[in-house]
Design a protein around this motif. Structure first.
Motif, PDB file in Angstrom:
ATOM      1  N   LEU B 125      47.253  49.241  33.261  1.00  0.00           N
ATOM      2  CA  LEU B 125      45.561  48.840  33.571  1.00  0.00           C
ATOM      3  C   LEU B 125      44.934  49.301  32.550  1.00  0.00           C
ATOM      4  N   ALA B 126      45.221  50.637  32.189  1.00  0.00           N
ATOM      5  CA  ALA B 126      44.604  51.563  30.960  1.00  0.00           C
ATOM      6  C   ALA B 126      45.081  50.922  29.632  1.00  0.00           C
ATOM      7  N   SER B 127      46.276  50.411  29.441  1.00  0.00           N
ATOM      8  CA  SER B 127      46.953  49.842  28.308  1.00  0.00           C
ATOM      9  C   SER B 127      46.729  48.574  27.669  1.00  0.00           C
ATOM     10  N   VAL B 128      46.236  47.786  28.766  1.00  0.00           N
ATOM     11  CA  VAL B 128      45.928  46.140  28.362  1.00  0.00           C
ATOM     12  C   VAL B 128      44.410  45.961  29.096  1.00  0.00           C
ATOM     13  N   GLY B 129      43.955  44.898  28.262  1.00  0.00           N
ATOM     14  CA  GLY B 129      42.763  44.410  28.960  1.00  0.00           C
ATOM     15  C   GLY B 129      42.810  43.179  29.606  1.00  0.00           C
ATOM     16  N   VAL B 130      44.042  42.698  29.668  1.00  0.00           N
ATOM     17  CA  VAL B 130      44.195  41.387  30.377  1.00  0.00           C
ATOM     18  C   VAL B 130      44.335  41.559  32.202  1.00  0.00           C
ATOM     19  N   PRO B 131      44.118  40.865  32.766  1.00  0.00           N
ATOM     20  CA  PRO B 131      44.205  40.819  34.342  1.00  0.00           C
ATOM     21  C   PRO B 131      45.976  40.878  34.544  1.00  0.00           C
ATOM     22  N   LEU B 132      46.006  41.570  35.564  1.00  0.00           N
ATOM     23  CA  LEU B 132      47.522  41.879  35.924  1.00  0.00           C
ATOM     24  C   LEU B 132      48.134  41.045  37.557  1.00  0.00           C
ATOM     25  N   ILE B 133      49.140  40.605  37.448  1.00  0.00           N
ATOM     26  CA  ILE B 133      49.797  40.051  38.723  1.00  0.00           C
ATOM     27  C   ILE B 133      50.608  41.288  38.993  1.00  0.00           C
ATOM     28  N   ILE B 134      50.384  41.586  40.515  1.00  0.00           N
ATOM     29  CA  ILE B 134      51.397  42.767  40.693  1.00  0.00           C
ATOM     30  C   ILE B 134      52.171  42.190  42.113  1.00  0.00           C
ATOM     31  N   VAL B 135      53.512  42.447  41.839  1.00  0.00           N
ATOM     32  CA  VAL B 135      54.342  42.129  42.844  1.00  0.00           C
ATOM     33  C   VAL B 135      55.279  43.223  43.291  1.00  0.00           C
ATOM     34  N   GLY B 136      55.687  43.338  44.523  1.00  0.00           N
ATOM     35  CA  GLY B 136      56.699  44.641  44.944  1.00  0.00           C
ATOM     36  C   GLY B 136      57.967  44.466  45.047  1.00  0.00           C
ATOM     37  N   CYS B 137      58.810  45.018  45.614  1.00  0.00           N
ATOM     38  CA  CYS B 137      60.338  45.215  45.046  1.00  0.00           C
ATOM     39  C   CYS B 137      61.106  44.474  46.019  1.00  0.00           C
ATOM     40  N   ASP B 138      60.531  43.307  46.913  1.00  0.00           N
ATOM     41  CA  ASP B 138      61.607  42.619  47.715  1.00  0.00           C
ATOM     42  C   ASP B 138      62.024  43.394  48.921  1.00  0.00           C
ATOM     43  N   ASP B 139      61.455  44.586  49.262  1.00  0.00           N
ATOM     44  CA  ASP B 139      61.782  45.158  50.405  1.00  0.00           C
ATOM     45  C   ASP B 139      60.546  45.018  51.403  1.00  0.00           C
TER      46      ASP B 139
END
Lengths: 445, 323
Positions: B125-139
């Motif tokens: 978040l600190a490195s980029v200004g674009v919005p994020l999509i966050i996904v887990g690890c499939d567990d």
């Protein structure tokens, strides 16, 4: 839009003479509706009724054939806007361009390269369908020489691109040129081009400047008596082409608008070959029956042909692989054995993951009429006795030294029965193919 | 001869979903991304509004992924640093969004703690200004714990979280409700489950304007046509007013493409398939361009050149074709 038997009956003479075969006109109408009889068998049908019936029975998009013999291309004869409504029938013909401005050696080399665009993947053979020779030089002799060279070096059907009817007429006479697609009749030359196409019995492309212009031109060409046409609305940008092709298809299917009831030819315009491939993929999706393009690189054409193959599969018929013991990698008698069904999507998901384990393995694809694991199980097509039978039939015992098989986790419930029926040790595998690498790491590494 | 243009009237449109929040909106993004809003089939500008262009998200992971060399060579200088990796995706490769997969949290992939993952997210978040999509690890178990914590730590950012599935949607939906994020509803290539899951999620009172659907795709050559037809049917349904099939669509193009042998096999291993890298780039590109015609709004991708090709393709498709 096929007519019902009753609608057809209204048009018949109602003499019940029986000369057509069936005893009554109604029975004959029913046979006609079912496609089991031809109107030609009725000696008394009026010309007016014949015209009505023939136009109602004509497909919304005409079938047009380019070339002759086993390499000929069938285009059009489509009935749907969306593949899920039924299916798309005749695959987009990928056509590669050869310019007559090239030297003879260059033309030979390029033609060879086009001939080599044959790919084998997932047990199918993918091919490109035609070569378009373009009179880019503007010189009729050069065009004739180029067509001669291409025809000598390739058996693929040709598209002859020139605005010079004399050049095209000469090219048609060259040995090895058989029913090429003539490109194109335009406002300036349509009378000569149409006459030529009728005389030589070749399909004819009609190029308009936009949809209105195209519709007018098609009517003029049809009035001259030419009926196997291919449409080019003149769109030369991606967005315009998508809109125009959609309109042509829609008008033909939903409105039976006759001037648009023919297959569509698309031309790519992107100069970068990768961009060009992306552009062509959109035309495959959106109703082009033929695409004329420039790139002849295998790496560019394979993805495009794969998309075309996928799009034109019948959504109602599951694609299957052969029921056999498939080998992944250099198998040995110690290699693990995975069991799955012969639904191709299921099989290739499993195959991809088994490949990713980097452990040579066998995959036994059981014929479940192309159903996936769970569907086949609930349909009684993936039962313990059946699986054991297939193991025996395919001689699994002789192939491997061990007596272990991996069963899909979704049908873990079958494991006890399968052990009993087969006498083999059943290892319950993961529920999803994607978990196979992790599973293999713990069991077989 | 004047041809009467056939225009299909839509009764409804795809809801718009906005991802990200700027400082004024309570987040830290430099801008937001809005997808959806279509009131016609894809790129039919002549009969409706294609309000927002489809966008491309590039994938970043919190651990060094086992990707093919033709991908990793573009990220080799940053691949062990998610923040820098994301920055490169945005600044050099033109990513509209960053898709951050917290794969390292999986028990098999190092079992990173929730705190470590939260730190990675904050770094990105600190490195980029674009919005994020966050996904887990499939567990499932780990994801429930992990994503809830990340959602809390990023409250106000209005991010997109995945994946909610039919068997496991409650905790993520609740977290997105409480911390004001958007959710990816993922269903396994089945239009009925897709619809059912949307109903279940909206019954928990998450507004439809905060749901993105992932009906699951097959890769090119591996069942893409099933996805294509499901997407076409869903979009036709959406335009006819079926609210529970109407949300914008996300497609995991990069993941599906780069696990195929067509995208990765070397030319030496199969000379008849041609140059490996261009083949891989076009395998991913064609998967994307095919699905764009069926109505995908967010494409998750991996190869920088595929991204460039697809963005150019979208530019060309967004040109008005009204009559």
């Amino acid at each position: 839009m096929a007519l019902t038997g009753l609608e057809i009956y209204k048009q018949l003479p109602k003499k019940n003479c029986g000369e057509c075969g069936p005893p009554t006109c109604l029975a004959f109408a029913m046979s006609l509706a079912g496609g089991k009889a031809s109107l030609d068998s009725c000696p008394y049908v009026s010309d007016e009724a014949r015209a009505t019936l023939e136009s109602a029975a004509a497909p919304p998009i005409a079938k047009v054939i380019v070339g002759a013999g086993e390499n000929s291309i069938t285009m059009g004869d489509e009935t749907e806007l969306f593949r899920h409504d039924k299916k798309f029938y005749h695959e987009t013909a990928i056509t590669l361009r050869v310019s007559d401005a090239l030297s003879d050696e260059e033309i030979v080399a390029r033609t060879q390269k086009i001939n080599d665009l044959v790919f084998v993947r997932v047990g199918l053979e993918y091919r490109v369908q035609a070569i378009a020779v373009e009179n880019a030089s503007g010189d009729a002799d050069k065009f004739v020489a180029a067509v001669t060279t291409v025809a000598k070096n390739s058996g693929l059907p040709l598209v002859l691109i020139s605005d010079n009817p004399d050049a095209i007429a000469k090219a048609i006479d060259i040995e090895g040129v058989n029913k090429p697609l003539i490109y194109a009749a335009t406002n300036d030359n349509y009378e000569t081009m149409t006459k030529l196409a009728i005389e030589r019995n070749c399909p004819l492309a009609v190029k308009g400047d936009n949809l209105d212009d195209l519709a007018s031109l098609v009517e003029k060409v049809v009035a001259l008596g030419k009926k196997d046409l291919v449409l080019d609305p003149g769109a030369r940008s991606l967005s315009r082409a998508i809109a125009d092709f959609t309109q042509i298809r829609r008008q033909a299917i939903k409105k039976k608008f006759r001037p648009f009831g023919y297959p569509i030819i698309a031309f790519t315009t992107a100069e970068d070959p990768l961009e060009e491939t992306a552009e062509a993929s959109a035309y495959v999706s959106k109703y082009a029956s033929m695409i004329v393009m420039n790139t002849v690189e295998k790496a560019h054409i394979l993805p495009l042909l794969s998309w075309r193959q996928n799009l034109y599969t019948d959504p109602q018929v599951p694609i299957r692989v052969e029921e056999k013991l498939h080998e992944v990698g250099n198998v040995t008698p110690d290699s693990p054995v995975y069991i799955t069904t012969n639904f191709s999507l299921t099989y290739y998901s499993v195959e991809g993951e088994v490949e990713a384990t980097k452990i040579p393995s066998y995959i036994l694809a059981v014929d479940t009429d192309g159903l996936s694991v769970l569907t086949a199980y609930s349909d009684g097509k993936f039962e313990a006795d059946k699986i054991a039978g297939v193991m025996k039939k395919l001689g699994l015992e002789e192939k491997v030294n061990h007596r272990n098989i991996v069963l899909p986790g979704l049908v873990a419930v079958l494991s006890g029965k399968l052990e009993e029926e087969s006498g083999w040790n059943v290892i319950v595998g993961p529920r999803e193919a994607s978990a196979i690498p992790a599973f293999a790491k713990t069991h077989f590494a | 001869m004047a041809v009467e243009i056939l225009r299909e009237k839509s009764r409804a449109s795809v809801p718009e979903v906005t991802i990200g929040a700027t400082k004024e909106e309570g987040g830290t993004r430099t801008h937001t991304i809005t997808v959806g809003g279509d009131s016609a089939l894809p790129f039919h500008h002549f009969e409706g509004e294609i309000k927002n262009r489809p966008v491309v998200a590039l994938e970043v992971q919190d651990i060094v992924p086992q990707w093919h060399e033709n991908l990793t060579k573009y990220y080799s200088d940053v691949i062990d640093n998610p923040g820098q990796w994301a920055k490169k995706c945005v600044e050099e490769y033109g990513a509209d969004l960053i898709y951050l997969k917290l794969n390292g949290a999986h028990p098999d992939n190092g079992n990173k703690s929730v705190e470590e993952c939260v730190a990675v997210v904050k770094d990105v978040l600190a490195s980029v200004g674009v919005p994020l999509i966050i996904v887990g690890c499939d567990d499932e178990q780990k994801d429930n714990e992990l994503l809830v914590a990340v959602a809390e730590a990023t409250a106000g950012e209005n991010l997109l979280f995945g994946n909610a599935e039919q068997t496991n949607y409650k905790s993520l939906t609740a977290a997105c409700m409480v911390h004001k994020h958007n959710i990816i509803a993922r269903s396994p290539l089945d239009i009925n489950i897709c619809k059912q899951l949307n109903i279940l999620i909206s019954e928990m009172n998450l507004p439809l304007s905060r749901i993105i659907i992932d009906p699951t795709i097959g890769g090119l050559g591996y069942g893409i046509e099933y996805a294509y037809s499901i997407l076409e049917r869903a979009r036709l349904g959406a335009l006819q007013g079926d609210k529970m099939l109407s949300m914008p669509v996300i497609a995991t193009v990069g993941y599906e493409s780069w696990r195929t042998k067509e995208a990765t096999l070397s030319e030496e291993e199969n000379p008849s398939w041609g140059d490996a890298e261009e083949r891989g780039i076009l395998w991913e590109t064609t998967c994307a361009t095919a699905l764009l015609q069926a109505g995908v709004n967010i494409l998750l991708m991996r190869h920088p050149k595929s991204v460039a090709l697809v963005k150019k393709h979208i530019d060309d498709l967004m040109v008005s074709n009204n009559y």
